[in-house]
Write an enzyme that holds these catalytic residues in place. Structure first.
Site, mmCIF file in Angstrom:
data_model
loop_
_atom_site.group_PDB
_atom_site.id
_atom_site.type_symbol
_atom_site.label_atom_id
_atom_site.label_comp_id
_atom_site.label_asym_id
_atom_site.label_seq_id
_atom_site.Cartn_x
_atom_site.Cartn_y
_atom_site.Cartn_z
ATOM 1 N N THR A 58 13.878 48.291 -71.038
ATOM 2 C CA THR A 58 14.333 49.662 -70.779
ATOM 3 C C THR A 58 15.856 49.619 -70.771
ATOM 4 O O THR A 58 16.457 48.549 -70.958
ATOM 5 C CB THR A 58 13.858 50.138 -69.379
ATOM 6 O OG1 THR A 58 14.537 49.347 -68.390
ATOM 7 C CG2 THR A 58 12.351 49.987 -69.206
ATOM 8 N N THR B 249 10.776 45.446 -51.712
ATOM 9 C CA THR B 249 12.119 45.787 -51.229
ATOM 10 C C THR B 249 12.081 46.210 -49.759
ATOM 11 O O THR B 249 11.059 46.736 -49.292
ATOM 12 C CB THR B 249 12.685 46.945 -52.081
ATOM 13 O OG1 THR B 249 13.832 47.476 -51.432
ATOM 14 C CG2 THR B 249 11.691 48.087 -52.251
ATOM 15 N N ASP B 250 13.192 46.020 -49.056
ATOM 16 C CA ASP B 250 13.265 46.500 -47.671
ATOM 17 C C ASP B 250 13.241 48.031 -47.610
ATOM 18 O O ASP B 250 13.011 48.608 -46.556
ATOM 19 C CB ASP B 250 14.524 45.951 -46.964
ATOM 20 C CG ASP B 250 15.832 46.368 -47.619
ATOM 21 O OD1 ASP B 250 15.808 47.005 -48.690
ATOM 22 O OD2 ASP B 250 16.906 46.046 -47.062
ATOM 23 N N GLU B 251 13.445 48.687 -48.758
ATOM 24 C CA GLU B 251 13.510 50.151 -48.739
ATOM 25 C C GLU B 251 12.167 50.793 -48.389
ATOM 26 O O GLU B 251 12.109 51.956 -48.020
ATOM 27 C CB GLU B 251 14.045 50.681 -50.078
ATOM 28 C CG GLU B 251 15.423 50.125 -50.360
ATOM 29 C CD GLU B 251 16.156 50.806 -51.498
ATOM 30 O OE1 GLU B 251 15.899 51.991 -51.749
ATOM 31 O OE2 GLU B 251 16.986 50.138 -52.136
ATOM 32 N N TYR C 52 11.591 56.227 -55.411
ATOM 33 C CA TYR C 52 11.623 54.796 -55.743
ATOM 34 C C TYR C 52 10.906 53.996 -54.662
ATOM 35 O O TYR C 52 9.978 53.224 -54.932
ATOM 36 C CB TYR C 52 13.069 54.307 -55.897
ATOM 37 C CG TYR C 52 13.195 52.797 -55.799
ATOM 38 C CD1 TYR C 52 12.651 51.963 -56.780
ATOM 39 C CD2 TYR C 52 13.839 52.190 -54.702
ATOM 40 C CE1 TYR C 52 12.745 50.565 -56.670
ATOM 41 C CE2 TYR C 52 13.938 50.809 -54.590
ATOM 42 C CZ TYR C 52 13.389 50.009 -55.577
ATOM 43 O OH TYR C 52 13.470 48.634 -55.465
ATOM 44 N N LYS D 212 7.383 51.781 -54.720
ATOM 45 C CA LYS D 212 7.299 50.356 -54.360
ATOM 46 C C LYS D 212 6.294 50.170 -53.215
ATOM 47 O O LYS D 212 5.520 49.203 -53.210
ATOM 48 C CB LYS D 212 8.668 49.819 -53.940
ATOM 49 C CG LYS D 212 9.696 49.736 -55.042
ATOM 50 C CD LYS D 212 9.339 48.760 -56.157
ATOM 51 C CE LYS D 212 9.359 47.314 -55.730
ATOM 52 N NZ LYS D 212 9.122 46.398 -56.881
HETATM 53 P P1 NAD Z 1 16.428 45.903 -62.788
HETATM 54 O O1 NAD Z 1 16.372 47.387 -62.914
HETATM 55 O O2 NAD Z 1 17.736 45.223 -62.980
HETATM 56 O O3 NAD Z 1 15.396 45.239 -63.797
HETATM 57 C C1 NAD Z 1 14.102 45.732 -63.977
HETATM 58 C C2 NAD Z 1 13.552 45.128 -65.258
HETATM 59 O O4 NAD Z 1 12.190 45.585 -65.398
HETATM 60 C C3 NAD Z 1 14.309 45.580 -66.510
HETATM 61 O O5 NAD Z 1 14.584 44.464 -67.328
HETATM 62 C C4 NAD Z 1 13.341 46.534 -67.203
HETATM 63 O O6 NAD Z 1 13.458 46.520 -68.623
HETATM 64 C C5 NAD Z 1 11.992 45.992 -66.736
HETATM 65 N N1 NAD Z 1 10.934 46.999 -66.755
HETATM 66 C C6 NAD Z 1 10.961 48.227 -66.175
HETATM 67 N N2 NAD Z 1 9.802 48.873 -66.423
HETATM 68 C C7 NAD Z 1 9.033 48.023 -67.146
HETATM 69 C C8 NAD Z 1 7.738 48.112 -67.699
HETATM 70 N N3 NAD Z 1 6.981 49.216 -67.571
HETATM 71 N N4 NAD Z 1 7.252 47.060 -68.387
HETATM 72 C C9 NAD Z 1 7.999 45.928 -68.534
HETATM 73 N N5 NAD Z 1 9.239 45.792 -68.059
HETATM 74 C C10 NAD Z 1 9.747 46.839 -67.368
HETATM 75 O O7 NAD Z 1 15.815 45.573 -61.366
HETATM 76 P P2 NAD Z 1 16.278 44.512 -60.264
HETATM 77 O O8 NAD Z 1 17.356 45.105 -59.473
HETATM 78 O O9 NAD Z 1 16.458 43.206 -60.890
HETATM 79 O O10 NAD Z 1 14.967 44.484 -59.358
HETATM 80 C C11 NAD Z 1 13.873 43.634 -59.692
HETATM 81 C C12 NAD Z 1 12.782 43.813 -58.664
HETATM 82 O O11 NAD Z 1 13.295 43.492 -57.365
HETATM 83 C C13 NAD Z 1 12.259 45.245 -58.557
HETATM 84 O O12 NAD Z 1 10.875 45.189 -58.347
HETATM 85 C C14 NAD Z 1 12.977 45.820 -57.349
HETATM 86 O O13 NAD Z 1 12.199 46.799 -56.724
HETATM 87 C C15 NAD Z 1 13.100 44.586 -56.481
HETATM 88 N N6 NAD Z 1 14.249 44.585 -55.559
HETATM 89 C C16 NAD Z 1 15.527 44.760 -56.023
HETATM 90 C C17 NAD Z 1 16.591 44.710 -55.131
HETATM 91 C C18 NAD Z 1 18.025 44.828 -55.604
HETATM 92 O O14 NAD Z 1 18.940 44.819 -54.777
HETATM 93 N N7 NAD Z 1 18.298 44.921 -56.902
HETATM 94 C C19 NAD Z 1 16.360 44.503 -53.769
HETATM 95 C C20 NAD Z 1 15.044 44.341 -53.333
HETATM 96 C C21 NAD Z 1 14.004 44.367 -54.237
#
Ligand code: NAD
Length: 338
Positions: free
Chosen positions: A38, A134-136, A161, A165
Protein backbone atom coordinates in the site's frame (compact mmCIF):
# COMPACT_ATOMS: atom_id res chain seq x y z
CA UNK A 1 16.70 -25.52 13.90
CA UNK A 2 15.47 -24.01 10.65
CA UNK A 3 11.95 -22.58 10.57
CA UNK A 4 9.79 -21.01 7.88
CA UNK A 5 8.04 -17.91 9.15
CA UNK A 6 5.30 -16.00 7.40
CA UNK A 7 5.68 -12.30 8.18
CA UNK A 8 2.81 -10.07 7.05
CA UNK A 9 3.26 -6.39 6.22
CA UNK A 10 7.03 -6.79 5.96
CA UNK A 11 7.49 -3.76 3.70
CA UNK A 12 6.21 -1.43 6.42
CA UNK A 13 8.08 0.23 9.25
CA UNK A 14 8.27 -2.26 12.13
CA UNK A 15 8.09 -5.49 10.15
CA UNK A 16 10.89 -4.47 7.75
CA UNK A 17 13.12 -3.74 10.75
CA UNK A 18 12.01 -7.09 12.18
CA UNK A 19 12.95 -8.96 8.97
CA UNK A 20 16.43 -7.39 8.96
CA UNK A 21 16.78 -8.32 12.62
CA UNK A 22 15.59 -11.93 12.14
CA UNK A 23 17.77 -12.65 9.10
CA UNK A 24 20.76 -11.56 11.11
CA UNK A 25 19.74 -13.32 14.31
CA UNK A 26 18.57 -16.58 12.72
CA UNK A 27 20.39 -16.99 9.38
CA UNK A 28 18.96 -20.51 9.06
CA UNK A 29 15.31 -19.33 9.11
CA UNK A 30 13.27 -18.78 5.97
CA UNK A 31 11.24 -15.59 6.00
CA UNK A 32 8.27 -15.29 3.68
CA UNK A 33 7.02 -11.73 3.57
CA UNK A 34 3.56 -10.97 2.21
CA UNK A 35 2.81 -7.31 1.69
CA UNK A 36 0.26 -5.51 -0.46
CA UNK A 37 2.63 -2.57 -0.91
CA UNK A 38 0.00 0.00 0.00
CA UNK A 39 1.13 3.64 0.15
CA UNK A 40 2.72 2.69 3.52
CA UNK A 41 4.95 -0.15 2.34
CA UNK A 42 8.00 -0.07 0.13
CA UNK A 43 10.49 -2.71 -0.94
CA UNK A 44 13.21 -0.11 -0.38
CA UNK A 45 12.80 -0.93 3.32
CA UNK A 46 14.06 -4.43 2.55
CA UNK A 47 17.18 -3.51 0.66
CA UNK A 48 19.91 -5.80 1.92
CA UNK A 49 17.47 -8.42 3.22
CA UNK A 50 16.36 -9.13 -0.34
CA UNK A 51 19.86 -10.42 -1.17
CA UNK A 52 19.41 -13.34 1.25
CA UNK A 53 18.34 -16.62 -0.33
CA UNK A 54 16.30 -17.24 2.83
CA UNK A 55 14.07 -14.24 2.15
CA UNK A 56 11.04 -14.51 -0.15
CA UNK A 57 8.71 -11.66 -1.04
CA UNK A 58 5.10 -12.10 -2.15
CA UNK A 59 3.20 -9.03 -3.23
CA UNK A 60 -0.34 -9.71 -2.13
CA UNK A 61 -3.28 -8.84 0.07
CA UNK A 62 -3.92 -10.70 3.32
CA UNK A 63 -7.66 -10.52 2.60
CA UNK A 64 -7.13 -12.69 -0.52
CA UNK A 65 -8.21 -16.12 0.79
CA UNK A 66 -7.02 -18.07 -2.24
CA UNK A 67 -3.57 -16.52 -2.11
CA UNK A 68 -3.19 -17.04 1.63
CA UNK A 69 -4.29 -20.68 1.41
CA UNK A 70 -1.87 -21.18 -1.51
CA UNK A 71 0.99 -19.81 0.59
CA UNK A 72 0.23 -22.32 3.34
CA UNK A 73 0.14 -25.11 0.73
CA UNK A 74 3.37 -24.08 -0.97
CA UNK A 75 5.40 -23.41 2.18
CA UNK A 76 5.46 -25.47 5.36
CA UNK A 77 4.87 -22.45 7.59
CA UNK A 78 6.04 -22.98 11.18
CA UNK A 79 4.78 -19.67 12.49
CA UNK A 80 3.00 -16.47 11.51
CA UNK A 81 4.04 -13.05 12.77
CA UNK A 82 1.24 -10.76 11.74
CA UNK A 83 2.07 -7.07 11.39
CA UNK A 84 0.12 -6.09 8.25
CA UNK A 85 -2.38 -3.37 8.99
CA UNK A 86 -3.62 0.01 8.03
CA UNK A 87 -1.87 1.94 10.80
CA UNK A 88 -2.47 5.67 10.56
CA UNK A 89 -5.12 7.01 12.96
CA UNK A 90 -5.77 10.18 10.91
CA UNK A 91 -6.63 8.12 7.84
CA UNK A 92 -8.98 5.91 9.86
CA UNK A 93 -10.84 9.02 11.04
CA UNK A 94 -11.35 10.10 7.42
CA UNK A 95 -12.42 6.64 6.20
CA UNK A 96 -12.51 3.45 8.26
CA UNK A 97 -13.22 0.98 5.42
CA UNK A 98 -9.66 -0.09 4.61
CA UNK A 99 -9.03 -0.51 8.35
CA UNK A 100 -11.94 -2.91 8.75
CA UNK A 101 -10.89 -4.82 5.64
CA UNK A 102 -7.17 -5.22 6.30
CA UNK A 103 -7.09 -5.22 10.08
CA UNK A 104 -10.17 -7.33 10.80
CA UNK A 105 -10.99 -9.26 7.61
CA UNK A 106 -7.31 -9.78 6.82
CA UNK A 107 -6.63 -11.13 10.30
CA UNK A 108 -9.55 -13.54 10.05
CA UNK A 109 -8.36 -14.83 6.65
CA UNK A 110 -4.89 -15.49 8.06
CA UNK A 111 -6.25 -17.19 11.18
CA UNK A 112 -8.52 -19.51 9.20
CA UNK A 113 -5.79 -20.44 6.70
CA UNK A 114 -3.26 -21.12 9.47
CA UNK A 115 -5.81 -23.12 11.48
CA UNK A 116 -6.77 -25.30 8.51
CA UNK A 117 -3.20 -25.87 7.27
CA UNK A 118 -1.85 -26.70 10.74
CA UNK A 119 -4.85 -28.84 11.64
CA UNK A 120 -4.26 -31.01 8.56
CA UNK A 121 -0.69 -31.64 9.71
CA UNK A 122 -1.82 -32.32 13.30
CA UNK A 123 0.31 -29.40 14.46
CA UNK A 124 -2.29 -26.85 15.49
CA UNK A 125 -1.20 -26.63 19.12
CA UNK A 126 2.47 -26.54 18.21
CA UNK A 127 2.71 -23.85 15.54
CA UNK A 128 2.45 -20.28 16.64
CA UNK A 129 0.35 -17.35 15.44
CA UNK A 130 1.79 -14.12 16.87
CA UNK A 131 -0.42 -11.09 16.45
CA UNK A 132 1.17 -7.64 16.69
CA UNK A 133 -1.17 -5.23 18.43
CA UNK A 134 -0.95 -1.79 19.95
CA UNK A 135 -1.37 -0.04 23.31
CA UNK A 136 -4.01 2.10 21.59
CA UNK A 137 -6.61 -0.67 22.12
CA UNK A 138 -6.70 0.35 25.82
CA UNK A 139 -7.91 3.88 25.07
CA UNK A 140 -6.56 6.98 26.75
CA UNK A 141 -5.02 7.81 30.14
CA UNK A 142 -5.20 11.14 31.85
CA UNK A 143 -1.95 13.07 32.13
CA UNK A 144 -1.34 12.75 35.84
CA UNK A 145 -3.26 10.14 37.79
CA UNK A 146 -4.12 7.09 35.68
CA UNK A 147 -1.95 4.00 36.10
CA UNK A 148 -0.17 2.67 33.00
CA UNK A 149 -1.89 0.08 30.78
CA UNK A 150 -1.21 -3.49 31.87
CA UNK A 151 -2.36 -6.75 30.31
CA UNK A 152 -5.56 -6.70 32.39
CA UNK A 153 -6.60 -3.16 31.45
CA UNK A 154 -10.03 -3.35 29.76
CA UNK A 155 -10.12 -2.47 26.07
CA UNK A 156 -11.52 0.97 25.31
CA UNK A 157 -10.55 1.88 21.73
CA UNK A 158 -11.52 5.40 20.81
CA UNK A 159 -10.84 5.74 17.08
CA UNK A 160 -11.50 3.47 14.08
CA UNK A 161 -7.84 2.39 13.88
CA UNK A 162 -7.66 1.24 17.50
CA UNK A 163 -11.16 -0.26 17.26
CA UNK A 164 -10.08 -2.33 14.24
CA UNK A 165 -6.96 -3.50 16.09
CA UNK A 166 -9.07 -4.37 19.15
CA UNK A 167 -11.41 -6.35 16.88
CA UNK A 168 -8.44 -8.23 15.42
CA UNK A 169 -7.11 -8.98 18.93
CA UNK A 170 -10.50 -10.45 19.91
CA UNK A 171 -10.56 -12.65 16.82
CA UNK A 172 -7.05 -13.92 17.52
CA UNK A 173 -7.95 -14.65 21.13
CA UNK A 174 -11.11 -16.46 20.07
CA UNK A 175 -9.18 -18.73 17.68
CA UNK A 176 -6.96 -19.69 20.60
CA UNK A 177 -9.93 -20.47 22.85
CA UNK A 178 -12.22 -22.07 20.26
CA UNK A 179 -9.82 -24.12 18.14
CA UNK A 180 -6.86 -24.52 20.50
CA UNK A 181 -4.58 -22.49 18.26
CA UNK A 182 -1.24 -21.53 19.74
CA UNK A 183 -1.79 -17.79 19.66
CA UNK A 184 0.05 -14.98 21.38
CA UNK A 185 -0.59 -11.22 21.27
CA UNK A 186 1.84 -8.41 21.93
CA UNK A 187 0.83 -4.77 22.38
CA UNK A 188 3.49 -2.16 22.12
CA UNK A 189 3.68 1.55 22.62
CA UNK A 190 4.69 4.00 19.87
CA UNK A 191 7.75 2.85 17.97
CA UNK A 192 10.43 5.09 16.52
CA UNK A 193 13.45 4.40 14.34
CA UNK A 194 14.50 4.16 10.71
CA UNK A 195 12.15 3.20 7.84
CA UNK A 196 8.95 4.78 9.17
CA UNK A 197 6.50 6.33 6.71
CA UNK A 198 6.92 10.12 6.42
CA UNK A 199 3.32 10.76 7.55
CA UNK A 200 4.05 9.67 11.15
CA UNK A 201 5.03 12.17 13.88
CA UNK A 202 8.81 11.83 14.14
CA UNK A 203 9.53 11.72 10.37
CA UNK A 204 7.10 14.64 9.91
CA UNK A 205 8.89 16.75 12.52
CA UNK A 206 12.27 16.03 10.94
CA UNK A 207 11.26 16.53 7.32
CA UNK A 208 9.29 19.74 7.86
CA UNK A 209 12.12 21.16 9.99
CA UNK A 210 14.69 20.32 7.34
CA UNK A 211 12.58 22.09 4.72
CA UNK A 212 12.15 25.16 6.96
CA UNK A 213 8.37 24.58 6.95
CA UNK A 214 6.04 24.83 9.97
CA UNK A 215 6.38 21.75 12.20
CA UNK A 216 2.72 20.83 12.82
CA UNK A 217 1.70 19.68 16.31
CA UNK A 218 -1.88 18.82 17.17
CA UNK A 219 -3.77 20.78 19.85
CA UNK A 220 -1.63 22.05 22.72
CA UNK A 221 1.18 19.58 21.98
CA UNK A 222 0.81 18.04 25.43
CA UNK A 223 -0.43 14.60 24.35
CA UNK A 224 1.92 12.00 25.75
CA UNK A 225 3.26 8.85 24.08
CA UNK A 226 5.61 6.19 25.45
CA UNK A 227 8.40 5.85 22.86
CA UNK A 228 9.98 2.47 22.12
CA UNK A 229 12.99 2.06 19.84
CA UNK A 230 12.06 -0.29 17.02
CA UNK A 231 15.03 -2.66 17.53
CA UNK A 232 14.01 -3.15 21.16
CA UNK A 233 10.51 -4.01 19.94
CA UNK A 234 11.99 -6.53 17.46
CA UNK A 235 13.88 -8.25 20.31
CA UNK A 236 10.68 -8.36 22.35
CA UNK A 237 8.77 -9.98 19.47
CA UNK A 238 11.56 -12.53 19.03
CA UNK A 239 11.33 -13.47 22.73
CA UNK A 240 7.53 -13.58 22.81
CA UNK A 241 7.32 -15.59 19.58
CA UNK A 242 9.84 -18.17 20.78
CA UNK A 243 9.20 -18.26 24.54
CA UNK A 244 5.90 -16.54 25.36
CA UNK A 245 3.05 -18.62 26.79
CA UNK A 246 0.25 -19.64 24.44
CA UNK A 247 -3.02 -17.70 24.82
CA UNK A 248 -1.26 -14.90 26.65
CA UNK A 249 -0.73 -11.24 25.99
CA UNK A 250 2.44 -9.23 26.56
CA UNK A 251 2.72 -5.46 26.73
CA UNK A 252 5.92 -3.86 25.45
CA UNK A 253 6.78 -0.28 26.40
CA UNK A 254 9.69 2.07 26.06
CA UNK A 255 9.55 3.67 29.54
CA UNK A 256 9.99 6.96 27.69
CA UNK A 257 6.89 9.05 28.20
CA UNK A 258 7.25 12.30 26.27
CA UNK A 259 4.73 14.93 25.28
CA UNK A 260 4.69 15.76 21.57
CA UNK A 261 6.05 19.22 22.27
CA UNK A 262 8.92 17.85 24.38
CA UNK A 263 9.73 15.37 21.63
CA UNK A 264 9.66 18.04 18.91
CA UNK A 265 11.95 20.29 21.00
CA UNK A 266 14.49 17.50 21.50
CA UNK A 267 14.49 16.73 17.76
CA UNK A 268 14.94 20.44 16.99
CA UNK A 269 17.94 20.58 19.37
CA UNK A 270 19.48 17.62 17.54
CA UNK A 271 18.83 19.24 14.16
CA UNK A 272 20.31 22.54 15.38
CA UNK A 273 23.45 20.57 16.17
CA UNK A 274 23.48 18.65 12.88
CA UNK A 275 22.56 21.68 10.74
CA UNK A 276 24.27 24.66 12.39
CA UNK A 277 24.07 26.63 9.13
CA UNK A 278 20.44 27.49 9.91
CA UNK A 279 20.49 30.90 11.60
CA UNK A 280 17.58 30.36 14.00
CA UNK A 281 16.71 27.34 16.03
CA UNK A 282 14.41 24.85 14.31
CA UNK A 283 12.19 25.26 17.39
CA UNK A 284 10.86 28.48 15.89
CA UNK A 285 9.12 26.37 13.25
CA UNK A 286 6.91 24.54 15.78
CA UNK A 287 3.28 25.41 15.04
CA UNK A 288 0.11 24.28 16.82
CA UNK A 289 -2.71 23.19 14.55
CA UNK A 290 -6.33 22.18 15.30
CA UNK A 291 -6.57 19.00 17.36
CA UNK A 292 -7.19 15.51 15.95
CA UNK A 293 -10.78 14.34 16.55
CA UNK A 294 -10.95 12.19 19.71
CA UNK A 295 -7.22 12.62 20.26
CA UNK A 296 -6.10 10.20 22.99
CA UNK A 297 -4.33 12.21 25.70
CA UNK A 298 -1.77 9.79 27.06
CA UNK A 299 -0.52 6.27 26.45
CA UNK A 300 1.86 4.56 28.86
CA UNK A 301 2.64 0.88 29.06
CA UNK A 302 3.28 -1.23 32.14
CA UNK A 303 5.60 -3.91 30.74
CA UNK A 304 6.58 -5.65 33.97
CA UNK A 305 5.19 -8.96 32.67
CA UNK A 306 7.61 -9.29 29.74
CA UNK A 307 10.47 -7.98 31.90
CA UNK A 308 9.85 -10.49 34.70
CA UNK A 309 8.81 -13.55 32.72
CA UNK A 310 10.96 -13.28 29.58
CA UNK A 311 13.83 -11.14 30.84
CA UNK A 312 13.31 -8.42 28.24
CA UNK A 313 14.16 -4.78 28.75
CA UNK A 314 14.81 -1.98 26.28
CA UNK A 315 18.53 -1.68 25.53
CA UNK A 316 18.50 1.58 23.59
CA UNK A 317 18.36 4.81 25.56
CA UNK A 318 15.97 7.42 24.22
CA UNK A 319 18.84 9.78 23.53
CA UNK A 320 20.84 7.20 21.53
CA UNK A 321 17.82 5.85 19.65
CA UNK A 322 16.55 9.30 18.74
CA UNK A 323 20.00 10.44 17.65
CA UNK A 324 20.34 7.46 15.36
CA UNK A 325 16.81 8.03 14.03
CA UNK A 326 17.33 11.74 13.34
CA UNK A 327 20.65 11.06 11.60
CA UNK A 328 19.03 8.34 9.48
CA UNK A 329 16.23 10.67 8.27
CA UNK A 330 18.64 13.54 7.65
CA UNK A 331 20.76 11.18 5.57
CA UNK A 332 17.71 9.95 3.59
CA UNK A 333 16.55 13.50 3.06
CA UNK A 334 19.96 14.61 1.81
CA UNK A 335 20.09 11.66 -0.63
CA UNK A 336 16.62 12.60 -1.91
CA UNK A 337 17.41 16.28 -2.51
CA UNK A 338 20.85 15.78 -4.06
P1 NAD B 1 3.09 0.49 8.52
O1 NAD B 1 1.88 1.27 8.13
O2 NAD B 1 4.42 1.15 8.44
O3 NAD B 1 3.18 -0.84 7.66
C1 NAD B 1 2.06 -1.64 7.41
C2 NAD B 1 2.41 -2.58 6.26
O4 NAD B 1 1.28 -3.45 6.06
C3 NAD B 1 2.66 -1.84 4.94
O5 NAD B 1 3.83 -2.34 4.34
C4 NAD B 1 1.43 -2.17 4.10
O6 NAD B 1 1.72 -2.25 2.70
C5 NAD B 1 1.03 -3.53 4.67
N1 NAD B 1 -0.39 -3.83 4.48
C6 NAD B 1 -1.45 -3.05 4.82
N2 NAD B 1 -2.60 -3.65 4.47
C7 NAD B 1 -2.26 -4.85 3.93
C8 NAD B 1 -3.00 -5.92 3.38
N3 NAD B 1 -4.34 -5.90 3.31
N4 NAD B 1 -2.33 -6.99 2.90
C9 NAD B 1 -0.97 -7.03 2.95
N5 NAD B 1 -0.21 -6.04 3.43
C10 NAD B 1 -0.86 -4.96 3.92
O7 NAD B 1 2.80 -0.03 9.98
P2 NAD B 1 3.76 -0.13 11.26
O8 NAD B 1 3.80 1.17 11.91
O9 NAD B 1 5.01 -0.79 10.88
O10 NAD B 1 2.90 -1.12 12.17
C11 NAD B 1 3.00 -2.53 12.00
C12 NAD B 1 2.08 -3.20 12.99
O11 NAD B 1 2.45 -2.82 14.32
C13 NAD B 1 0.61 -2.81 12.84
O12 NAD B 1 -0.17 -3.95 13.07
C14 NAD B 1 0.39 -1.76 13.92
O13 NAD B 1 -0.93 -1.77 14.36
C15 NAD B 1 1.33 -2.26 15.00
N6 NAD B 1 1.86 -1.22 15.89
C16 NAD B 1 2.53 -0.12 15.39
C17 NAD B 1 3.05 0.82 16.26
C18 NAD B 1 3.85 2.00 15.76
O14 NAD B 1 4.27 2.84 16.57
N7 NAD B 1 4.12 2.13 14.47
C19 NAD B 1 2.89 0.67 17.64
C20 NAD B 1 2.20 -0.45 18.11
C21 NAD B 1 1.71 -1.39 17.23
Amino acid sequence: MSKSLLVTGGAGFIASNFIHYMLQQYPEYHIINIDKLTYAGTEINLQGADASENYHFIKGDITDEQLINDIFTEYDIDGVIHFAAESHVDRSIKDAKAFIESNIMGTSVLLQAARDAWNKKGKLAERRFHHISTDEVYGSLDLETDAKFNEQTPYDPRNPYSASKAGADMLVKSFGQTYGMNIVISSSSNNYGPRQHPEKLIPTVISTALQGKPIPLYGDGKNVRDWLYVDDHCRAIDLIFHHGNALEKYNVGGSNEKSNIELAMIICDMLDHLKPERQHSHKELITFIGDRKGHDRRYAVDDRKIRHTLGWKPLTSFETGLHHTVEWYVDQWQKAVL
